[in-house]
Design a protein around this motif. Structure first.
Motif, mmCIF file in Angstrom:
data_model
loop_
_atom_site.group_PDB
_atom_site.id
_atom_site.type_symbol
_atom_site.label_atom_id
_atom_site.label_comp_id
_atom_site.label_asym_id
_atom_site.label_seq_id
_atom_site.Cartn_x
_atom_site.Cartn_y
_atom_site.Cartn_z
ATOM 1 N N LYS A 37 1.994 12.331 11.685
ATOM 2 C CA LYS A 37 1.878 12.759 10.294
ATOM 3 C C LYS A 37 0.519 12.358 9.752
ATOM 4 N N GLY A 38 -0.202 13.355 9.261
ATOM 5 C CA GLY A 38 -1.545 13.107 8.758
ATOM 6 C C GLY A 38 -1.557 12.526 7.354
ATOM 7 N N LYS A 40 -3.040 13.560 4.827
ATOM 8 C CA LYS A 40 -3.015 14.588 3.783
ATOM 9 C C LYS A 40 -1.758 15.451 3.843
ATOM 10 N N GLY A 41 -0.815 15.071 4.726
ATOM 11 C CA GLY A 41 0.478 15.748 4.712
ATOM 12 C C GLY A 41 0.797 16.642 5.886
ATOM 13 N N SER A 42 -0.170 16.934 6.749
ATOM 14 C CA SER A 42 0.108 17.814 7.888
ATOM 15 C C SER A 42 0.938 17.088 8.946
ATOM 16 N N ARG A 62 -0.063 21.641 16.031
ATOM 17 C CA ARG A 62 0.221 21.482 14.601
ATOM 18 C C ARG A 62 1.385 22.355 14.153
ATOM 19 N N ASN A 65 0.502 22.625 7.861
ATOM 20 C CA ASN A 65 -0.821 22.349 7.325
ATOM 21 C C ASN A 65 -0.739 21.271 6.250
ATOM 22 N N ASN A 66 -1.884 20.904 5.705
ATOM 23 C CA ASN A 66 -1.909 19.842 4.703
ATOM 24 C C ASN A 66 -1.061 20.161 3.474
ATOM 25 N N ASP A 67 -0.953 21.443 3.139
ATOM 26 C CA ASP A 67 -0.186 21.833 1.953
ATOM 27 C C ASP A 67 1.292 22.041 2.244
ATOM 28 N N VAL A 216 -4.558 15.141 13.334
ATOM 29 C CA VAL A 216 -4.282 15.734 12.042
ATOM 30 C C VAL A 216 -4.826 14.857 10.937
ATOM 31 N N SER A 217 -5.093 15.479 9.787
ATOM 32 C CA SER A 217 -5.646 14.735 8.655
ATOM 33 C C SER A 217 -4.766 14.912 7.435
#
Length: 217
Positions: A37-38, A40-42, A62, A65-67, A216-217
């Motif tokens: 888990k990144g 920024k949420g990814s 992945r 995505n971050n969102d 992931v970020s």
């Protein structure tokens, strides 16, 4: 203390096995798959695998995505589950594993249903630039059933088993070069690394604005 000599059997054993060091289709065993888990949420999946006695890790398949939206690779992960005959995955289980050359014990969020599963995997190497340096990645392009090479759609239909694998054989040695890199530049970079020297290619391309490392970020 700069270095402490180790004399135990594991430290002294000779390196055996083959390595995945180029694009291709390989028979591997997924020793364990972990959720990453990144910040920024990814969310992505890392696969710690065994290939002919050697350990290797494929990072960053992945799922979101971050969102929070679905990443296109989520479909590939779903196909893996179909191939393995898995209808659902439980929440990850905390597990400790010794990884890397130094066998350092680390904690992972493991999807236990995927542990010790044999699978065929198509891997494609890619090269890009990040902050003036060449970055090498290994991207998962497809999965196939270990026993007969079936992809997910063939597993479900029971027809044309291995047809997609045969098609993919034509592309299994493909390599991706980004940001103005060429095969010759990458060859020079590898030679420089082996010699312990530095090499900065003159690609003439604008620097990348996204992190290509697969984490992931």
């Amino acid at each position: 203390m700069f270095f402490t000599t180790k004399r135990d059997a594991q430290s002294l054993q000779e390196q055996t096995g083959d390595f995945i060091n180029k694009s291709g289709i390989y028979d591997v065993i997924i020793k364990f798959a972990s959720v990453n888990k990144g910040d920024k949420g990814s969310i992505s999946i890392d696969f710690n695998c065994e290939y002919k006695g050697s350990e290797t890790t494929f990072y960053g398949l992945r799922l979101t995505n971050n969102d929070g939206s679905d990443n296109f690779q989520k479909a590939l992960f779903n196909k893996l589950l179909v191939i393995l005959g898995i209808d659902a995955l439980a929440e990850p289980t905390p597990e400790d594993h010794a990884v890397g050359k130094d066998r350092q014990v680390k904690s992972f969020a493991v999807l236990t249903e995927l542990s010790d599963q044999p699978i065929k995997i198509r891997v494609q190497y890619s090269y890009s630039m990040w902050q003036g340096e060449i970055v090498e990645r290994r991207e998962i392009k497809n999965f196939y059933r270990a026993s007969d090479g079936a992809v997910a759609s063939e597993v479900e239909s029971g027809e044309n088993i291995g047809a997609q694998l045969n098609k993919d054989r034509a592309y299994e040695n493909n390599v991706t070069y980004k940001d103005g890199l060429t095969e010759a530049m990458v060859a020079e970079w590898k030679a420089a690394k082996k010699a312990g020297t530095s090499y900065t290619p003159n690609t003439g391309a604008k620097p990348a604005t996204t992190n290509p490392f697969g984490k992931v970020s």
